[in-house]
Design a protein around this motif. Structure first.
Motif, PDB file in Angstrom:
ATOM      1  N   GLN A   1      14.849  -3.368  -8.076  1.00  0.00           N
ATOM      2  CA  GLN A   1      13.702  -3.850  -8.833  1.00  0.00           C
ATOM      3  C   GLN A   1      13.923  -5.277  -9.351  1.00  0.00           C
ATOM      4  O   GLN A   1      13.898  -5.548 -10.549  1.00  0.00           O
ATOM      5  CB  GLN A   1      13.401  -2.891  -9.990  1.00  0.00           C
ATOM      6  N   PHE A   2      14.151  -6.193  -8.410  1.00  0.00           N
ATOM      7  CA  PHE A   2      14.261  -7.622  -8.712  1.00  0.00           C
ATOM      8  C   PHE A   2      13.190  -8.341  -7.903  1.00  0.00           C
ATOM      9  O   PHE A   2      13.106  -8.168  -6.681  1.00  0.00           O
ATOM     10  CB  PHE A   2      15.650  -8.153  -8.376  1.00  0.00           C
ATOM     11  N   TYR A   3      12.389  -9.137  -8.568  1.00  0.00           N
ATOM     12  CA  TYR A   3      11.225  -9.744  -7.933  1.00  0.00           C
ATOM     13  C   TYR A   3      11.181 -11.250  -8.190  1.00  0.00           C
ATOM     14  O   TYR A   3      11.869 -11.772  -9.067  1.00  0.00           O
ATOM     15  CB  TYR A   3       9.932  -9.108  -8.468  1.00  0.00           C
ATOM     16  N   GLU A   4      10.333 -11.893  -7.401  1.00  0.00           N
ATOM     17  CA  GLU A   4       9.978 -13.296  -7.631  1.00  0.00           C
ATOM     18  C   GLU A   4       8.495 -13.314  -7.993  1.00  0.00           C
ATOM     19  O   GLU A   4       7.621 -13.487  -7.129  1.00  0.00           O
ATOM     20  CB  GLU A   4      10.255 -14.131  -6.391  1.00  0.00           C
ATOM     21  N   PRO A   5       8.171 -13.097  -9.265  1.00  0.00           N
ATOM     22  CA  PRO A   5       6.758 -12.932  -9.666  1.00  0.00           C
ATOM     23  C   PRO A   5       5.879 -14.112  -9.317  1.00  0.00           C
ATOM     24  O   PRO A   5       4.655 -13.947  -9.201  1.00  0.00           O
ATOM     25  CB  PRO A   5       6.852 -12.734 -11.180  1.00  0.00           C
ATOM     26  N   TRP A   6       6.449 -15.289  -9.179  1.00  0.00           N
ATOM     27  CA  TRP A   6       5.629 -16.450  -8.862  1.00  0.00           C
ATOM     28  C   TRP A   6       5.082 -16.399  -7.424  1.00  0.00           C
ATOM     29  O   TRP A   6       4.217 -17.194  -7.075  1.00  0.00           O
ATOM     30  CB  TRP A   6       6.417 -17.732  -9.077  1.00  0.00           C
ATOM     31  N   THR A   7       5.575 -15.460  -6.610  1.00  0.00           N
ATOM     32  CA  THR A   7       5.081 -15.305  -5.233  1.00  0.00           C
ATOM     33  C   THR A   7       4.159 -14.092  -5.091  1.00  0.00           C
ATOM     34  O   THR A   7       3.729 -13.791  -3.981  1.00  0.00           O
ATOM     35  CB  THR A   7       6.263 -15.153  -4.268  1.00  0.00           C
ATOM     36  N   MET A   8       3.876 -13.386  -6.185  1.00  0.00           N
ATOM     37  CA  MET A   8       3.122 -12.136  -6.121  1.00  0.00           C
ATOM     38  C   MET A   8       1.888 -12.223  -7.005  1.00  0.00           C
ATOM     39  O   MET A   8       1.899 -12.891  -8.040  1.00  0.00           O
ATOM     40  CB  MET A   8       4.004 -10.963  -6.585  1.00  0.00           C
ATOM     41  N   ASP A   9       0.828 -11.498  -6.579  1.00  0.00           N
ATOM     42  CA  ASP A   9      -0.339 -11.397  -7.457  1.00  0.00           C
ATOM     43  C   ASP A   9      -0.181 -10.174  -8.356  1.00  0.00           C
ATOM     44  O   ASP A   9       0.734  -9.372  -8.196  1.00  0.00           O
ATOM     45  CB  ASP A   9      -1.638 -11.330  -6.654  1.00  0.00           C
ATOM     46  N   THR A  10      -1.112 -10.002  -9.285  1.00  0.00           N
ATOM     47  CA  THR A  10      -1.003  -8.945 -10.289  1.00  0.00           C
ATOM     48  C   THR A  10      -1.037  -7.554  -9.663  1.00  0.00           C
ATOM     49  O   THR A  10      -0.226  -6.683 -10.007  1.00  0.00           O
ATOM     50  CB  THR A  10      -2.137  -9.078 -11.320  1.00  0.00           C
ATOM     51  N   ASP A  11      -1.935  -7.331  -8.716  1.00  0.00           N
ATOM     52  CA  ASP A  11      -2.079  -6.001  -8.109  1.00  0.00           C
ATOM     53  C   ASP A  11      -0.837  -5.611  -7.320  1.00  0.00           C
ATOM     54  O   ASP A  11      -0.380  -4.460  -7.383  1.00  0.00           O
ATOM     55  CB  ASP A  11      -3.314  -5.967  -7.208  1.00  0.00           C
ATOM     56  N   GLU A  12      -0.294  -6.559  -6.554  1.00  0.00           N
ATOM     57  CA  GLU A  12       0.904  -6.246  -5.772  1.00  0.00           C
ATOM     58  C   GLU A  12       2.073  -5.892  -6.678  1.00  0.00           C
ATOM     59  O   GLU A  12       2.816  -4.939  -6.426  1.00  0.00           O
ATOM     60  CB  GLU A  12       1.268  -7.444  -4.890  1.00  0.00           C
ATOM     61  N   LEU A  13       2.237  -6.655  -7.746  1.00  0.00           N
ATOM     62  CA  LEU A  13       3.332  -6.386  -8.672  1.00  0.00           C
ATOM     63  C   LEU A  13       3.158  -5.023  -9.331  1.00  0.00           C
ATOM     64  O   LEU A  13       4.121  -4.243  -9.435  1.00  0.00           O
ATOM     65  CB  LEU A  13       3.393  -7.493  -9.733  1.00  0.00           C
ATOM     66  N   GLU A  14       1.944  -4.696  -9.754  1.00  0.00           N
ATOM     67  CA  GLU A  14       1.715  -3.420 -10.408  1.00  0.00           C
ATOM     68  C   GLU A  14       1.975  -2.258  -9.463  1.00  0.00           C
ATOM     69  O   GLU A  14       2.576  -1.242  -9.848  1.00  0.00           O
ATOM     70  CB  GLU A  14       0.282  -3.365 -10.937  1.00  0.00           C
ATOM     71  N   THR A  15       1.546  -2.365  -8.195  1.00  0.00           N
ATOM     72  CA  THR A  15       1.737  -1.286  -7.216  1.00  0.00           C
ATOM     73  C   THR A  15       3.214  -0.997  -6.995  1.00  0.00           C
ATOM     74  O   THR A  15       3.663   0.162  -6.980  1.00  0.00           O
ATOM     75  CB  THR A  15       1.073  -1.674  -5.888  1.00  0.00           C
ATOM     76  N   ARG A  16       3.998  -2.034  -6.863  1.00  0.00           N
ATOM     77  CA  ARG A  16       5.432  -1.841  -6.587  1.00  0.00           C
ATOM     78  C   ARG A  16       6.159  -1.286  -7.810  1.00  0.00           C
ATOM     79  O   ARG A  16       7.083  -0.477  -7.679  1.00  0.00           O
ATOM     80  CB  ARG A  16       6.028  -3.165  -6.129  1.00  0.00           C
ATOM     81  N   LEU A  17       5.742  -1.704  -8.996  1.00  0.00           N
ATOM     82  CA  LEU A  17       6.378  -1.164 -10.200  1.00  0.00           C
ATOM     83  C   LEU A  17       6.064   0.312 -10.386  1.00  0.00           C
ATOM     84  O   LEU A  17       6.951   1.103 -10.757  1.00  0.00           O
ATOM     85  CB  LEU A  17       5.917  -1.958 -11.435  1.00  0.00           C
ATOM     86  N   LEU A  18       4.821   0.701 -10.134  1.00  0.00           N
ATOM     87  CA  LEU A  18       4.443   2.105 -10.281  1.00  0.00           C
ATOM     88  C   LEU A  18       5.189   2.996  -9.293  1.00  0.00           C
ATOM     89  O   LEU A  18       5.640   4.093  -9.635  1.00  0.00           O
ATOM     90  CB  LEU A  18       2.928   2.252 -10.101  1.00  0.00           C
ATOM     91  N   GLU A  19       5.347   2.523  -8.071  1.00  0.00           N
ATOM     92  CA  GLU A  19       6.055   3.319  -7.068  1.00  0.00           C
ATOM     93  C   GLU A  19       7.515   3.491  -7.447  1.00  0.00           C
ATOM     94  O   GLU A  19       8.077   4.594  -7.348  1.00  0.00           O
ATOM     95  CB  GLU A  19       5.943   2.660  -5.692  1.00  0.00           C
ATOM     96  N   ALA A  20       8.163   2.414  -7.906  1.00  0.00           N
ATOM     97  CA  ALA A  20       9.571   2.504  -8.291  1.00  0.00           C
ATOM     98  C   ALA A  20       9.747   3.433  -9.484  1.00  0.00           C
ATOM     99  O   ALA A  20      10.690   4.250  -9.516  1.00  0.00           O
ATOM    100  CB  ALA A  20      10.113   1.110  -8.622  1.00  0.00           C
ATOM    101  N   ARG A  21       8.847   3.339 -10.465  1.00  0.00           N
ATOM    102  CA  ARG A  21       8.964   4.205 -11.639  1.00  0.00           C
ATOM    103  C   ARG A  21       8.735   5.670 -11.250  1.00  0.00           C
ATOM    104  O   ARG A  21       9.410   6.568 -11.760  1.00  0.00           O
ATOM    105  CB  ARG A  21       7.959   3.776 -12.697  1.00  0.00           C
ATOM    106  N   MET A  22       7.815   5.932 -10.335  1.00  0.00           N
ATOM    107  CA  MET A  22       7.552   7.299  -9.891  1.00  0.00           C
ATOM    108  C   MET A  22       8.791   7.907  -9.237  1.00  0.00           C
ATOM    109  O   MET A  22       9.200   9.027  -9.560  1.00  0.00           O
ATOM    110  CB  MET A  22       6.383   7.300  -8.899  1.00  0.00           C
ATOM    111  N   ILE A  23       9.433   7.189  -8.314  1.00  0.00           N
ATOM    112  CA  ILE A  23      10.622   7.710  -7.635  1.00  0.00           C
ATOM    113  C   ILE A  23      11.740   7.936  -8.635  1.00  0.00           C
ATOM    114  O   ILE A  23      12.439   8.966  -8.591  1.00  0.00           O
ATOM    115  CB  ILE A  23      11.066   6.730  -6.531  1.00  0.00           C
ATOM    116  N   TYR A  24      11.915   6.999  -9.572  1.00  0.00           N
ATOM    117  CA  TYR A  24      12.971   7.138 -10.564  1.00  0.00           C
ATOM    118  C   TYR A  24      12.764   8.402 -11.401  1.00  0.00           C
ATOM    119  O   TYR A  24      13.713   9.171 -11.637  1.00  0.00           O
ATOM    120  CB  TYR A  24      13.005   5.909 -11.477  1.00  0.00           C
TER     121      TYR A  24
END
Length: 569
Positions: A419-442
């Motif tokens: 869970q390390f990102y470069e937020p300056w290359t991502m939009d809000t929706d993409e960032l939220e989708t990836r965070l939700l998936e990681a939290r769900m698996i955890y």
């Protein structure tokens, strides 16, 4: 020659210019060396002053008549001269000077000038008496330096009374250690430094020259001693350098290696910071300490943020003779801006081989993930210098194993990605989708006892689909049903992963020893599936198990050794 040619200036009514010219010419024409030339100079000086004064007066016809009457009434007599003023014998007397009939104010000026001369003498006498050991006081010494170069002293320095007074008192006044003051008088009188000058000065002037010349001799001796000391020290330094060069020649490899590590590491750090943070100017790194294993610690700061003290550790790698840098500018800068945007922040290390320090942003809970991602995206859009940071870790608050979420799992069994990102290359929706998936698996793998029924309903089908990717591991399926019914919410795969823990050597052969583990979440479902009594801790920090007379506690570690579960079924 007229008065202006003698003074070597153009005709002027500026009294200051006339006095400066007189002071300059009097250094050339000493009264005892060149009395005739000095007499002409003095006459020219007095006439020039009278000319300047006369030119500045605007006389009316009545004033002219009044001045004519004063000519007869103000003829000075010897008895009217001040008793305390006695001009040198070589000075021109007033009756010997020209008496221009059309300049009566010139005669008045002579009398006033004699009074001024006496006033200057009194002033000199006053300061002389009030000053005690002036060479010990830098402020007093500076005052005397300015005074001796002033016009007031220049006007009286050749007065016989001043010369005689200095001759009798200068040694008593400026005893041992007062050469600084004597040298100031030497410069004020413009005495010559060569020995033949001793025969050129006469009377009290020669005595004064001898008194002051001693200070000059002392200065020369002190200078010579200082030069000899410098020469000695230079030779000593040469011999020391020669000795050091010999030692360096004998032990060349060790010193060169140390120098290469230290200076090379510093230069490498400078280039590293320029490359890592383009467009940001940094101060020159300052070495603060030497750490173990060829590591040096430096401190520096960015000119744009001088309040942020950057710490950088530069490690020298012996194997390939290269450097590795670990610096904390990224987490410092992220924390600086996160505080302005109301975001919680921390720091950790990122990477496996060359680990880099990076910042962490914490979201409070998944229900507010959208607002959190919008704030993060806005911060990176508005603050362009954040676009050069190392990857940013993003993690939830109040997790049992935040490092597991950030690193993407445990050794041998990982998430799809850390869970390390470069937020300056991502939009809000993409960032939220990836965070939700990681939290769900955890949550399913490491804190399932803290999942709510709503989260099972929302995440269950998506997680069940992900489980199909892990069937290559040895494991079993477990079914989640709605409480009190036979309705299936989802099916979970509980993988058992194994990895080499150690090696056992048999002669020339080594056989690997494998260890089998499950995530603590999989162990939770595994025990439930076998009918064990599971009780969740009130604070959600783990769970306890009772089965066939055995009791155990889990939740302190993210992984459970599988053979520890054998006795529970």
């Amino acid at each position: 020659m007229n008065i202006w040619e003698i003074l070597d200036i153009s005709p002027t009514t500026d009294r200051k210019t006339i006095k400066k010219a007189y002071a300059a010419q009097s250094k050339i024409f000493h009264p005892e060396e060149k009395p005739e030339e000095f007499e002409r100079l003095y006459q020219a000086y007095q006439e020039a002053l009278a000319y300047a004064k006369n030119a500045s007066l605007e006389h009316s016809e009545s004033a002219a008549e009044s001045l004519s009457q004063q000519k007869n009434s103000r003829q000075p007599e010897p008895s009217q001269q001040p008793d305390e003023l006695q001009l040198p014998r070589d000075f021109p007397q007033q009756e010997d000077l020209p008496q221009p009939e059309d300049s009566p104010e010139l005669l008045s000026y002579f009398a006033n000038n004699q009074k001024r001369q006496q006033k200057l003498l009194d002033t000199f006498q006053k300061h002389w008496e009030e000053t005690q050991s002036p060479y010990k006081n830098p402020q007093v010494l500076a005052w005397w330096r300015d005074y001796l170069s002033s016009e007031d002293f220049q006007d009286i320095r050749w007065d016989p009374r001043i010369v005689q007074f200095l001759t009798q008192n200068i040694d008593r006044k400026f005893y041992y250690g007062g050469d600084e003051m004597k040298l100031l008088f030497w410069d004020a009188y413009g005495f010559q430094e060569y020995e033949e000058a001793e025969r050129e000065y006469q009377g009290d002037l020669q005595k004064l020259w001898k008194c002051l010349y001693q200070a000059l001799e002392h200065q020369k001796k002190a200078l010579l001693a200082a030069q000899q000391q410098l020469l000695y020290e230079k030779k000593q330094r040469f011999y020391q350098k020669l000795l050091v060069a010999g030692i360096l020649f004998i032990c060349l490899l060790i010193p060169m290696d140390i120098l290469y590590k230290r200076e090379g590491g510093r230069q490498y750090l400078i280039q590293y910071m320029k490359k890592q943070y383009p467009g940001t100017e940094f101060s020159s790194p300052r070495k603060t300490e030497k750490l173990a294993s060829g590591k040096f610690r430096y401190t520096l700061h960015a000119f744009s943020h001088p309040e942020l003290l950057i710490t950088a550790d530069v490690t020298y790698l012996e194997n390939d003779r290269s450097y590795q840098v670990s610096e904390d500018y990224s987490p410092l800068l992220l924390e600086y801006y996160a505080d302005q945007y109301g975001l919680a922040c921390g720091k950790t290390e990122y990477g496996s081989y060359q680990r880099k320090q990076c910042g962490i942003l914490y979201y409070p809970d998944m229900e507010k993930a959208g607002a959190f991602c919008e704030t993060v995206s806005r911060m990176f859009r508005e603050q362009e210098e954040l676009n050069h940071l190392t990857p940013v870790g993003i993690c939830g608050e109040n997790l049992l194993f935040p490092h597991v979420l950030l690193q993407g799992g445990v050794y041998g069994f990982s998430f799809p990605e850390p869970q390390f990102y470069e937020p300056w290359t991502m939009d809000t929706d993409e960032l939220e989708t990836r965070l939700l998936e990681a939290r769900m698996i955890y949550m399913f793998q490491y804190e399932p006892w803290n999942l709510t029924l709503q989260q099972y309903e929302k995440w269950g089908p998506a997680y069940e689909k992900l489980c199909e990717q892990w069937q290559e591991y040895k494991g079993t399926w477990y079914t989640i049903r709605r409480d009190g019914t036979d309705e299936i919410l989802c099916q979970l795969y509980l993988p058992i992963y194994r990895y080499v823990n150690s090696y056992t050597r048999f002669g020339d052969y080594s056989l690997p020893n494998y260890i089998q583990e499950m995530t603590v979440g999989s162990a939770y479902y595994y025990l439930l599936g076998r009918g064990a009594k599971v009780t969740v801790n009130e604070d959600g920090s783990g769970f306890s198990v009772e089965f066939q007379g055995n009791t155990g506690h889990w939740g302190d570690e993210p992984a459970v050794t599988f053979h520890e579960l054998d006795s529970w079924y």
